[in-house]
Enzyme design. Structure first.
Site, PDB file in Angstrom:
ATOM      1  N   ASN A  37       0.815  -1.218   0.000  1.00  0.00           N
ATOM      2  CA  ASN A  37       0.000   0.000   0.000  1.00  0.00           C
ATOM      3  C   ASN A  37       0.851   1.273   0.000  1.00  0.00           C
ATOM      4  O   ASN A  37       1.687   1.474   0.883  1.00  0.00           O
ATOM      5  CB  ASN A  37      -0.895  -0.033   1.243  1.00  0.00           C
ATOM      6  CG  ASN A  37      -2.036   0.948   1.151  1.00  0.00           C
ATOM      7  OD1 ASN A  37      -1.962   1.948   0.436  1.00  0.00           O
ATOM      8  ND2 ASN A  37      -3.100   0.675   1.887  1.00  0.00           N
ATOM      9  N   HIS A 122     -14.609  -6.196  11.826  1.00  0.00           N
ATOM     10  CA  HIS A 122     -14.371  -4.847  12.351  1.00  0.00           C
ATOM     11  C   HIS A 122     -15.691  -4.161  12.663  1.00  0.00           C
ATOM     12  O   HIS A 122     -16.544  -4.036  11.790  1.00  0.00           O
ATOM     13  CB  HIS A 122     -13.651  -3.979  11.326  1.00  0.00           C
ATOM     14  CG  HIS A 122     -12.236  -4.388  11.067  1.00  0.00           C
ATOM     15  ND1 HIS A 122     -11.397  -3.657  10.268  1.00  0.00           N
ATOM     16  CD2 HIS A 122     -11.519  -5.437  11.522  1.00  0.00           C
ATOM     17  CE1 HIS A 122     -10.211  -4.247  10.231  1.00  0.00           C
ATOM     18  NE2 HIS A 122     -10.264  -5.336  10.975  1.00  0.00           N
ATOM     19  N   ARG A 147     -13.209  -6.694  16.233  1.00  0.00           N
ATOM     20  CA  ARG A 147     -12.302  -5.610  16.627  1.00  0.00           C
ATOM     21  C   ARG A 147     -13.115  -4.333  16.759  1.00  0.00           C
ATOM     22  O   ARG A 147     -13.903  -4.008  15.862  1.00  0.00           O
ATOM     23  CB  ARG A 147     -11.236  -5.442  15.538  1.00  0.00           C
ATOM     24  CG  ARG A 147     -10.124  -4.473  15.901  1.00  0.00           C
ATOM     25  CD  ARG A 147      -9.200  -4.207  14.729  1.00  0.00           C
ATOM     26  NE  ARG A 147      -9.703  -3.125  13.886  1.00  0.00           N
ATOM     27  CZ  ARG A 147      -8.994  -2.513  12.935  1.00  0.00           C
ATOM     28  NH1 ARG A 147      -7.748  -2.882  12.700  1.00  0.00           N
ATOM     29  NH2 ARG A 147      -9.518  -1.557  12.206  1.00  0.00           N
ATOM     30  N   TYR A 159      -7.538   6.357  13.427  1.00  0.00           N
ATOM     31  CA  TYR A 159      -7.261   5.112  12.755  1.00  0.00           C
ATOM     32  C   TYR A 159      -8.392   4.088  12.965  1.00  0.00           C
ATOM     33  O   TYR A 159      -8.873   3.900  14.076  1.00  0.00           O
ATOM     34  CB  TYR A 159      -5.948   4.482  13.252  1.00  0.00           C
ATOM     35  CG  TYR A 159      -5.863   3.074  12.799  1.00  0.00           C
ATOM     36  CD1 TYR A 159      -5.547   2.800  11.473  1.00  0.00           C
ATOM     37  CD2 TYR A 159      -6.228   2.028  13.625  1.00  0.00           C
ATOM     38  CE1 TYR A 159      -5.563   1.512  11.003  1.00  0.00           C
ATOM     39  CE2 TYR A 159      -6.246   0.737  13.164  1.00  0.00           C
ATOM     40  CZ  TYR A 159      -5.911   0.490  11.852  1.00  0.00           C
ATOM     41  OH  TYR A 159      -5.958  -0.789  11.378  1.00  0.00           O
ATOM     42  N   ASP A 212      -6.952  -2.445  17.949  1.00  0.00           N
ATOM     43  CA  ASP A 212      -5.680  -2.154  17.290  1.00  0.00           C
ATOM     44  C   ASP A 212      -5.200  -0.761  17.699  1.00  0.00           C
ATOM     45  O   ASP A 212      -5.837   0.242  17.380  1.00  0.00           O
ATOM     46  CB  ASP A 212      -5.893  -2.226  15.760  1.00  0.00           C
ATOM     47  CG  ASP A 212      -4.580  -2.152  14.987  1.00  0.00           C
ATOM     48  OD1 ASP A 212      -3.531  -1.886  15.603  1.00  0.00           O
ATOM     49  OD2 ASP A 212      -4.625  -2.370  13.756  1.00  0.00           O
ATOM     50  N   HIS A 214      -2.365   0.456  16.672  1.00  0.00           N
ATOM     51  CA  HIS A 214      -1.618   0.925  15.501  1.00  0.00           C
ATOM     52  C   HIS A 214      -0.303   1.594  15.895  1.00  0.00           C
ATOM     53  O   HIS A 214       0.080   2.637  15.350  1.00  0.00           O
ATOM     54  CB  HIS A 214      -2.478   1.843  14.624  1.00  0.00           C
ATOM     55  CG  HIS A 214      -2.475   1.416  13.180  1.00  0.00           C
ATOM     56  ND1 HIS A 214      -2.156   2.237  12.148  1.00  0.00           N
ATOM     57  CD2 HIS A 214      -2.752   0.217  12.612  1.00  0.00           C
ATOM     58  CE1 HIS A 214      -2.230   1.576  11.004  1.00  0.00           C
ATOM     59  NE2 HIS A 214      -2.592   0.348  11.261  1.00  0.00           N
ATOM     60  N   GLU A 238      -3.637  -5.280  19.638  1.00  0.00           N
ATOM     61  CA  GLU A 238      -2.783  -5.387  18.457  1.00  0.00           C
ATOM     62  C   GLU A 238      -1.876  -4.159  18.321  1.00  0.00           C
ATOM     63  O   GLU A 238      -2.318  -3.025  18.541  1.00  0.00           O
ATOM     64  CB  GLU A 238      -3.698  -5.497  17.233  1.00  0.00           C
ATOM     65  CG  GLU A 238      -2.952  -5.534  15.929  1.00  0.00           C
ATOM     66  CD  GLU A 238      -3.906  -5.531  14.740  1.00  0.00           C
ATOM     67  OE1 GLU A 238      -5.105  -5.797  14.929  1.00  0.00           O
ATOM     68  OE2 GLU A 238      -3.444  -5.246  13.634  1.00  0.00           O
ATOM     69  N   GLU A 264       2.182  -7.462  11.599  1.00  0.00           N
ATOM     70  CA  GLU A 264       1.664  -7.308  10.229  1.00  0.00           C
ATOM     71  C   GLU A 264       2.690  -6.669   9.306  1.00  0.00           C
ATOM     72  O   GLU A 264       2.575  -6.767   8.097  1.00  0.00           O
ATOM     73  CB  GLU A 264       0.340  -6.526  10.226  1.00  0.00           C
ATOM     74  CG  GLU A 264       0.460  -5.069  10.589  1.00  0.00           C
ATOM     75  CD  GLU A 264      -0.904  -4.378  10.699  1.00  0.00           C
ATOM     76  OE1 GLU A 264      -1.820  -4.965  11.307  1.00  0.00           O
ATOM     77  OE2 GLU A 264      -1.047  -3.263  10.172  1.00  0.00           O
ATOM     78  N   ARG A 285       1.018 -11.667  13.451  1.00  0.00           N
ATOM     79  CA  ARG A 285       0.030 -11.182  12.489  1.00  0.00           C
ATOM     80  C   ARG A 285       0.557 -11.147  11.050  1.00  0.00           C
ATOM     81  O   ARG A 285      -0.038 -10.515  10.184  1.00  0.00           O
ATOM     82  CB  ARG A 285      -0.389  -9.768  12.901  1.00  0.00           C
ATOM     83  CG  ARG A 285      -0.826  -9.677  14.347  1.00  0.00           C
ATOM     84  CD  ARG A 285      -2.252  -9.283  14.515  1.00  0.00           C
ATOM     85  NE  ARG A 285      -2.649  -8.302  13.556  1.00  0.00           N
ATOM     86  CZ  ARG A 285      -3.612  -8.485  12.658  1.00  0.00           C
ATOM     87  NH1 ARG A 285      -4.271  -9.598  12.621  1.00  0.00           N
ATOM     88  NH2 ARG A 285      -3.924  -7.527  11.818  1.00  0.00           N
ATOM     89  N   HIS A 314      -2.723 -10.885   9.128  1.00  0.00           N
ATOM     90  CA  HIS A 314      -3.258  -9.573   8.765  1.00  0.00           C
ATOM     91  C   HIS A 314      -4.284  -9.750   7.638  1.00  0.00           C
ATOM     92  O   HIS A 314      -4.049 -10.498   6.700  1.00  0.00           O
ATOM     93  CB  HIS A 314      -2.083  -8.726   8.262  1.00  0.00           C
ATOM     94  CG  HIS A 314      -2.348  -7.281   8.096  1.00  0.00           C
ATOM     95  ND1 HIS A 314      -1.635  -6.501   7.212  1.00  0.00           N
ATOM     96  CD2 HIS A 314      -3.221  -6.449   8.692  1.00  0.00           C
ATOM     97  CE1 HIS A 314      -2.053  -5.263   7.289  1.00  0.00           C
ATOM     98  NE2 HIS A 314      -3.027  -5.195   8.172  1.00  0.00           N
ATOM     99  N   ASP A 318      -6.154  -3.724   2.082  1.00  0.00           N
ATOM    100  CA  ASP A 318      -5.097  -3.509   1.085  1.00  0.00           C
ATOM    101  C   ASP A 318      -4.309  -4.790   0.809  1.00  0.00           C
ATOM    102  O   ASP A 318      -3.259  -4.748   0.172  1.00  0.00           O
ATOM    103  CB  ASP A 318      -4.168  -2.355   1.483  1.00  0.00           C
ATOM    104  CG  ASP A 318      -3.536  -2.545   2.838  1.00  0.00           C
ATOM    105  OD1 ASP A 318      -3.593  -3.665   3.379  1.00  0.00           O
ATOM    106  OD2 ASP A 318      -2.973  -1.568   3.362  1.00  0.00           O
ATOM    107  N   GLU A 341      -8.078 -11.998  10.532  1.00  0.00           N
ATOM    108  CA  GLU A 341      -8.772 -10.716  10.350  1.00  0.00           C
ATOM    109  C   GLU A 341      -9.539 -10.760   9.024  1.00  0.00           C
ATOM    110  O   GLU A 341      -9.007 -11.204   7.999  1.00  0.00           O
ATOM    111  CB  GLU A 341      -7.736  -9.583  10.317  1.00  0.00           C
ATOM    112  CG  GLU A 341      -8.341  -8.197  10.209  1.00  0.00           C
ATOM    113  CD  GLU A 341      -7.275  -7.101  10.220  1.00  0.00           C
ATOM    114  OE1 GLU A 341      -6.118  -7.382   9.851  1.00  0.00           O
ATOM    115  OE2 GLU A 341      -7.610  -5.969  10.600  1.00  0.00           O
ATOM    116  N   TRP A 405       1.380   6.455  12.221  1.00  0.00           N
ATOM    117  CA  TRP A 405      -0.020   6.379  11.799  1.00  0.00           C
ATOM    118  C   TRP A 405      -0.549   5.004  12.049  1.00  0.00           C
ATOM    119  O   TRP A 405      -0.207   4.019  12.030  1.00  0.00           O
ATOM    120  CB  TRP A 405      -0.206   6.699  10.311  1.00  0.00           C
ATOM    121  CG  TRP A 405      -1.661   6.597   9.990  1.00  0.00           C
ATOM    122  CD1 TRP A 405      -2.657   7.455  10.341  1.00  0.00           C
ATOM    123  CD2 TRP A 405      -2.312   5.512   9.303  1.00  0.00           C
ATOM    124  NE1 TRP A 405      -3.882   6.991   9.937  1.00  0.00           N
ATOM    125  CE2 TRP A 405      -3.701   5.798   9.293  1.00  0.00           C
ATOM    126  CE3 TRP A 405      -1.867   4.322   8.725  1.00  0.00           C
ATOM    127  CZ2 TRP A 405      -4.649   4.945   8.714  1.00  0.00           C
ATOM    128  CZ3 TRP A 405      -2.771   3.483   8.147  1.00  0.00           C
ATOM    129  CH2 TRP A 405      -4.152   3.789   8.134  1.00  0.00           C
TER     130      TRP A 405
HETATM  131 MG   LIG Z   1      -3.474  -3.767  12.270  1.00  0.00          MG
END
Ligand SMILES: [Mg+2]
Length: 405
Positions: A37, A122, A147, A159, A212, A214, A238, A264, A285, A314, A318, A341, A405
């Site tokens: 991505n 999610h 999640r 996020y 998550d 992130h 996560e 991930e 992940r 993961h 994407d 996921e 991010w």
């Molecule tokens: Mg994640």
């Protein structure tokens, strides 16, 4: 069975995907996902300029040797661009081997360890009320794990929330430069425990819940959050912190029994080695695409199993459906599989380009038995959705400091 041709396709049926197709001398072909991505074209160049010319004429059956040739043989051994490229070749070769053997790939790994693949979906929202409404819908749909992500009050962009969009495949497309979002650790830490408190009050403890971070906290901040969340018994937290410094997970581990998941962004088994052998994490992940393919991922799974660490690949939007199908086979086999996921069944545009079938029943994902991965790619349909330069967002603290991010 000689490799005759290698084609690389980039298309954007909502989001950009890089797809590799390897064709053998008898016309058998295999598919792989090489999507990275925001850096898609770097992988395309790596594949077209540096990998494809080396593989024409090689025996498609020699998957392990080809993997070693592309990894060790390049001298520059790891990195996200090279492992995504190598992964796509590896996936396409496993697809071909399955088709030539007339077997689904999981049979080549040793067969099924379970009847279906447990997934977590999610539930996102702009408010706690909206997240809980979406969670209720998903419980009714049969999900056994979900999640939860919620927008922070008085913050621009958070996020994992949908930012007013209808689905994940609308997120990309009009981002010619990286959009910027805002982050406040204080607001986040004060808010998230309330989300899980209300979720447990409303839906009880039968549903597995995860979250998550992130990688936006420091190890001691993450330790505090995990302690605050202990009463709500999460399946895992996560990416509590970034993974470059593996010992950050040691710090968290010393403070809390909330299970931890990460990886991930791991590209190799060696990225995960220290965390696994020290038992600082509970779930790895790593995806087939970003972890270098099925060949290294099965080694990662076997290594993790020695330390009671389970696989939770993961499954972000994407990663293309080719990766999802590869995960289906991997997860059906892996004795130490935990949870996959899963962000849903895509859009009409996505499913026009990629033909595959998965079905969700009582929280488990199933597929039909087909040789190889069981997915096809429509080259003509893909042409209707050309590549669009696009980026993931960047994140800044309220004072402007660039953050994870
Ligand atoms: Mg994640």
């Amino acid at each position: 069975m000689k490799i005759k041709d290698i084609k690389v396709f980039v298309c954007c049926p909502g989001r950009n995907f890089v797809t590799v197709k390897i064709i053998t001398e008898d016309g058998t072909y295999g598919l792989g996902d090489a999507t990275l991505n925001g850096r898609e074209m770097a992988v395309v160049a790596y594949l077209e300029e540096h990998i494809a010319p080396c593989l024409i004429g090689k025996d498609a059956h020699q998957i392990e040797d080809i993997w070693q040739y592309l990894y060790k043989g390049a001298y520059w051994q790891n990195g996200a661009v090279s492992t995504a490229a190598i992964a796509a070749i590896d996936m396409a070769l496993w697809d071909i081997k399955g088709k030539l053997a007339n077997m689904p790939v999981y049979q080549l790994l040793g067969g099924k360890s379970r009847k279906g693949v447990t997934v977590y979906g999610h539930a996102n929202g702009e408010t706690i009320e909206e997240v809980l409404k979406n969670l209720g819908t998903m419980i009714n749909e049969g999900y056994k794990a979900v999640r939860l992500q919620c927008a922070l009050p008085d913050t621009k962009g958070t996020y994992g929330t949908m930012e007013g969009k209808k689905n994940y495949y609308e997120l990309q497309g009009n981002r010619p430069l990286p959009p910027e979002q805002e982050w406040s650790t204080t607001k986040y830490m004060n808010f998230i425990p309330e989300l899980f408190k209300q979720a447990r009050e409303k839906f009880g403890y039968a549903i597995a819940l995860c979250h998550d971070v992130h990688s936006r906290l420091t190890p001691i901040e993450a330790s505090r959050l995990c302690k605050l969340l202990e009463p709500y018994k999460l399946l895992f937290i996560e990416d509590a912190v970034t993974t470059e410094n593996a010992e950050g997970y040691k710090v968290i581990r010393e403070h809390t029994d909330t299970p931890l998941a990460t990886g991930e962004k791991f590209n190799t088994l060696w990225d995960a080695k220290e965390m696994i052998q020290n038992q600082w994490i509970d779930y790895v992940r790593t995806a087939v695409t970003h972890g270098g393919g099925l060949t290294p991922l099965k080694k990662l799974a076997d290594f993790a199993s020695l330390y009671h660490v389970r696989m939770a690949p993961h499954g972000a939007p994407d990663l293309s459906p080719v990766c999802l199908m590869a995960h289906m086979h991997f997860n059906l086999w892996a004795p130490n599989f935990g949870v996959q996921e899963f962000v849903g069944f895509g859009t009409p545009e996505l499913n026009e380009v990629f033909q595959y079938k998965v079905e969700l029943k009582d929280g488990l994902l199933y597929m039909d038995d087909k040789p190889g991965w069981g997915i096809d790619f429509d080259e003509e349909a893909a042409k209707k959705y050309p590549y669009k330069r696009s980026y993931l967002p960047v994140n800044r603290l309220e004072d402007g400091t660039l953050w994870n991010w």
